[in-house]
Design a protein around this motif. Sequence first.
Motif, PDB file in Angstrom:
ATOM      1  N   VAL A  77      30.756  42.526  42.678  1.00 48.09           N
ATOM      2  CA  VAL A  77      31.638  43.309  41.816  1.00 48.09           C
ATOM      3  C   VAL A  77      32.709  42.361  41.289  1.00 48.09           C
ATOM      4  CG1 VAL A  77      33.226  45.239  41.662  1.00 48.09           C
ATOM      5  CG2 VAL A  77      31.249  45.383  43.157  1.00 48.09           C
ATOM      6  N   SER A  78      32.874  42.338  39.975  1.00 50.63           N
ATOM      7  CA  SER A  78      33.944  41.524  39.397  1.00 50.63           C
ATOM      8  C   SER A  78      34.380  42.172  38.095  1.00 50.63           C
ATOM      9  CB  SER A  78      33.450  40.101  39.138  1.00 50.63           C
ATOM     10  OG  SER A  78      32.704  40.073  37.950  1.00 50.63           O
ATOM     11  N   PRO A  79      35.571  41.814  37.619  1.00 49.85           N
ATOM     12  CA  PRO A  79      35.970  42.336  36.321  1.00 49.85           C
ATOM     13  C   PRO A  79      35.089  41.736  35.212  1.00 49.85           C
ATOM     14  CG  PRO A  79      37.856  41.410  37.525  1.00 49.85           C
ATOM     15  CD  PRO A  79      36.622  40.985  38.235  1.00 49.85           C
TER      16      PRO A  79
ATOM     17  N   TYR B 176      33.206  41.008  46.417  1.00 49.94           N
ATOM     18  CA  TYR B 176      34.147  40.869  45.296  1.00 49.94           C
ATOM     19  C   TYR B 176      34.046  39.457  44.745  1.00 49.94           C
ATOM     20  CZ  TYR B 176      38.539  40.582  42.747  1.00 49.94           C
ATOM     21  OH  TYR B 176      39.481  40.384  41.782  1.00 49.94           O
ATOM     22  N   ASN B 177      33.936  39.345  43.428  1.00 47.93           N
ATOM     23  CA  ASN B 177      33.677  38.047  42.801  1.00 47.93           C
ATOM     24  C   ASN B 177      34.684  37.736  41.693  1.00 47.93           C
ATOM     25  OD1 ASN B 177      31.130  36.581  40.740  1.00 47.93           O
ATOM     26  ND2 ASN B 177      32.162  35.634  42.449  1.00 47.93           N
ATOM     27  N   GLY B 178      35.840  38.418  41.709  1.00 50.34           N
ATOM     28  CA  GLY B 178      36.829  38.161  40.660  1.00 50.34           C
ATOM     29  C   GLY B 178      37.930  37.237  41.133  1.00 50.34           C
ATOM     30  N   GLU B 179      39.004  37.157  40.364  1.00 50.84           N
ATOM     31  CA  GLU B 179      40.157  36.329  40.720  1.00 50.84           C
ATOM     32  C   GLU B 179      40.681  36.745  42.084  1.00 50.84           C
ATOM     33  OE1 GLU B 179      41.802  33.811  40.407  1.00 50.84           O
ATOM     34  OE2 GLU B 179      43.822  33.998  39.598  1.00 50.84           O
TER      35      GLU B 179
ATOM     36  N   ASP C  16      41.037  38.221  33.958  1.00 58.17           N
ATOM     37  CA  ASP C  16      41.372  38.986  35.171  1.00 58.17           C
ATOM     38  C   ASP C  16      42.882  39.121  35.291  1.00 58.17           C
ATOM     39  OD1 ASP C  16      38.714  38.654  35.523  1.00 58.17           O
ATOM     40  OD2 ASP C  16      38.824  37.867  37.564  1.00 58.17           O
TER      41      ASP C  16
ATOM     42  N   VAL D 200      45.896  42.403  34.120  1.00 54.07           N
ATOM     43  CA  VAL D 200      46.949  42.941  34.986  1.00 54.07           C
ATOM     44  C   VAL D 200      48.306  42.832  34.287  1.00 54.07           C
ATOM     45  CG1 VAL D 200      48.194  42.556  37.147  1.00 54.07           C
ATOM     46  CG2 VAL D 200      45.708  42.502  37.125  1.00 54.07           C
TER      47      VAL D 200
ATOM     48  N   ARG E 125      30.212  33.926  39.487  1.00 55.36           N
ATOM     49  CA  ARG E 125      31.192  33.039  38.877  1.00 55.36           C
ATOM     50  C   ARG E 125      31.115  31.654  39.505  1.00 55.36           C
ATOM     51  NH1 ARG E 125      36.557  36.427  37.523  1.00 55.36           N
ATOM     52  NH2 ARG E 125      35.573  37.969  36.169  1.00 55.36           N
TER      53      ARG E 125
ATOM     54  N   VAL F  83      44.448  42.281  40.834  1.00 57.21           N
ATOM     55  CA  VAL F  83      43.255  42.313  39.986  1.00 57.21           C
ATOM     56  C   VAL F  83      42.201  43.205  40.618  1.00 57.21           C
ATOM     57  CG1 VAL F  83      41.357  40.914  39.082  1.00 57.21           C
ATOM     58  CG2 VAL F  83      43.695  40.041  38.985  1.00 57.21           C
TER      59      VAL F  83
END
Lengths: 285, 334, 444
Positions: free
Chosen positions: B6-8, A120-123, C425, C429, C362, A128
């Motif tokens: 996996v990311s938004p 997982y690479n998001g916030e 992100d 939400v 990122r 989220v």
Amino acid sequence: MSSTILITIACLSALGLLLAAVLYIVAQKFKVEEDPRIDDVEALLPGANCGGCGSAGCRAFAERCVKAETLDGYFCPVGGNPVMKQVAARLGKEIAEAAPRVAVVRCSGSLDNRPRTSIYNGEKSCKVMAGLYSGDTGCRYGCLGQGDCAVACPFDAIEMNPRTGLPVVNEERCTACGNCVAACPKGVIELRNKGPKSRRLFVSCINQDKGGVARKACSAACIGCMKCVKVCPFEAVKVENNVAYIDFNKCRLCRKCAEACPTGAIVEVNFPIRLPKEVEVEKQA
Amino acid sequence: MRKLLVSPAPHIHSPENTRRIMIDVLIALAPSLLVSIYFFGFSAIQLVLVGAVTCVGVEYLIQKYLLKTEVTIQDMSAAVTGVLLALNLPPSSPWWLMLLGSIVAIGVAKMTFGGLGQNIFNPALVGRVFLLISFPVLMTDWNIPDSWFRAGVDASTGATPLALIKEGLAQGHTVDQIMALYPDLSYFQMLFIKVGGSVGEVSALALLLGLVYLLVRRVIRPHIPVTILLTIAVFSGIFWLIDPTQYTDPLFNILTGGVLLGSIFMATDYVTSPMTARGMVIYGVGIGLITMLIRMFGSYPEGISFAILIMNSVVPLINKYIKPARFAKEVKNG
Amino acid sequence: MKKTFALGGVHPHDHKISAGSAIETFPVLDRVYISMSQHLGAPAEPIVAKGDRVKVGQLIAKPSGFMSACIHSSVSGTVASIEPYADLAGNLVKTIIIDVDGDEWEEGIDRTDTVVREITATKEEILKRIADSGIVGLGGASFPTHIKLTPPPGKKADYLLINGAECEPYLTSDHRIMLEMPEQILIGARLMMKALGVTRCLFGVEENKPDAIAALRQFKASYPEIEVVSLKKKYPQGGEKQLIDALIGRRVPAMGLPIDAGAVVQNCGTALAVYEAVQKNKPLFEGVVTVTGDCTEQQRNFRLRVGTPLDKMLDAVGGLPDKAMKLISGGPMMGKAVANIKAASVKSTSALLVLTEEQTLRKLQTQCIRCGKCVQVCPMGLEPYLLNKLAKASRMEDLERERVQDCIECGCCLYTCPAQLPLLDNIRVGKAQVIKILRSRPKK
């Protein structure tokens, strides 16, 4: 010289009087009549404003308590029974004693037990992540490990364990306010009775997949094998949707289910350490 | 099985980052720096080096030992503050003045508020104003130090053009009389080389070159510098038209003092300027007005530093109430 | 000055590496996985059972409500099972799994290449054909097309706008169909004009596709009512609201639909699907998909049957490269990251993009420097830095006042942020929560 001082004193005094008059008039005009008991009740409450009672804060809860016919269903989890008794006494109402509760994490999918299938690479936020996909493991139900519960806890009672990737509840600090339950998008956290001597048993898994699928995703998953249901002498365990659940009102802490569980999904808390079987045999001999 | 990321969305990012922006600002400052070094020689180099090193060092020490947080000096923002402060001091300033100013700029104006992005006031300007109030003599000593490069060029100027005008007017002279006394005050001189002023104010042309670079690289938007300069031009123009003997003309007002340095490099500081285009216009007009009010009616000859700091304090309010132009002007009812 | 939308926008690098590859037909596989949730709204209800024989183009699931769509088989064979199957995000969706056996098409589908120009169907017949063919918006949102072409009572469309902007980097499927089947798309647009009862149609194409613009314009004489407009290249031009602003200078009101600005926007791929459905009697069960990436061996455009697993698509361009770190269904700005490589394509799948770690990982987040670039690039005139802060603090009332509900999730803010903050992100939400609150509020 002296006239300057006099004029100054006169001017400032006049100004002071004028402003005081304005303040008084405004205060009178906008005065709100309030039941004095609200202040009294609020003073009894802990003042954490955590929202655990379902109200926006302690004052809101005090208002509701004063207005309420009976105090059934009104409970301050932080102050617990002692505070509620005081509140009831002040308001001249009856209140039944509630069992103390604590937050438990119903997932044992640690980094060791539950292999990751993606990165997982998001916030860093469970909310989220849950909105994006089913999670970075084969289990679609378990803890996402981003720590929203720890952030939501107003009492610093939850910490993320970096080794397991799972949250750990500090039961000394936990007040069962329920903020973590609301913060968890997966519904992993449950408030359960603390139990006598803080001893309790619970199924630390909510995976509803069929046994094989669940086991493949996580070695500590409940596989719905029914063994715990069969051994329980008190009919406290049920299996629904492939996952077992222990009713804490019926459970008498005999620990037979935990012994029978093939995956170790049933967790026992604060029991004395169980001696290995051979040792017990030796002791008897 | 391969583990994929996996990311938004979005899944790509522009090459921009904070460090790159700060380096762009330093590049934009380079022409002015070179001109200053040409004119002021070692003392300019010394001031810039002391400023940059002290600012970076103070930030490092505070982050590492006082706050015990992650050290973020590599984003270059402290270095930019140091260089800007150096450009805002008189060329003859001693090195310890620069050191003190840098400590105040980073230690007081930036880190006490929480570091990059949190400060209300422009750190370099806080440093400068601190020094101006604490060491008024040193900070208005416009003697020009020797330079190896500038051998033979006359360096007699001992005051800034604005101070000369202010003094002259106070003695009852008209603007034309004062101008005639000082041949250095020609526009041509001011555009290219204007000795008498801070390190960074020497050449208006070099500063404008920096502005062009910042605009081309899209580091800043034109709103703030343009509105400041326009406001100053309009405001001073009105007074000049009414009485040209007592008030200087718009071009003089734009080219003198720290207006260009301030409007291009100080007022456009991201952290302390508004977020929206509309807010930037209000902010720019405010700076222009306050600058001219201080110049004409205040006791200081120059006021852009104070003007920017005063408007800095209004920025949170501007950000709260001035909203960008929304896409949808009307809301569908029901 | 070329036309474009007024506010914000960014200019990411094009990377249209597959633009030169002609559309190839993807070989039919042994097994396809046809999801019942390929459109916005309620999942479709299967009308076949395990063991049933199906033909290509046969209706296998019918809509289960007003907001739903038909689904047709993309292959001929036997239904192996109907079971929950993980989509690309790993969530289970009811799926019809079909074992392929030959390639037998439903009778009545015109499989020739002849262009059928004459429009014989009436307005009602066109709408019925579109609904019966299971056509959904192929621009990304998968909104059932027949509903979009039926404005609610009291609303009237003045314009039909065809979206050929393809503003996302890497994607070339729309480009290819405009180049290879321009007249079919124009006929599709004409059919939709008839269905809507409008007389004006604008076709927006970004200037980086001059060959597609030329291909469409060569039919100018035969389709004078459709004006092909060359647009300045800027992302997110293909967003509905931005395209309306760019083409006709109208702004869709907040919380409104394009029809509130008198426009209906349809993707050029949808126009082609409408042509095939009405003129060739062919339901929507295949589409053009770009399979690309800088690190893949090949970059190709395929005509692909719905339900093809993504890993099989990758095999056709040389398999998953060693350097690949992320798979994206769609473009890099708004596409979805693939968590499950075994997931199958759906009607609106427009691309499968492979990115390397260097391109997509990122970077380290730093402090917000309040540069205001996110405000500058937001095409909706919002303040992403503020929305991010409010969303993180769950301040719903403030979020609503700051108009988070207007966010189109284009990603410009996150793309541009020099501090690498994950603005969108969190905003996403917050927006979802605010919209939920707005929906639950009683209407006045």
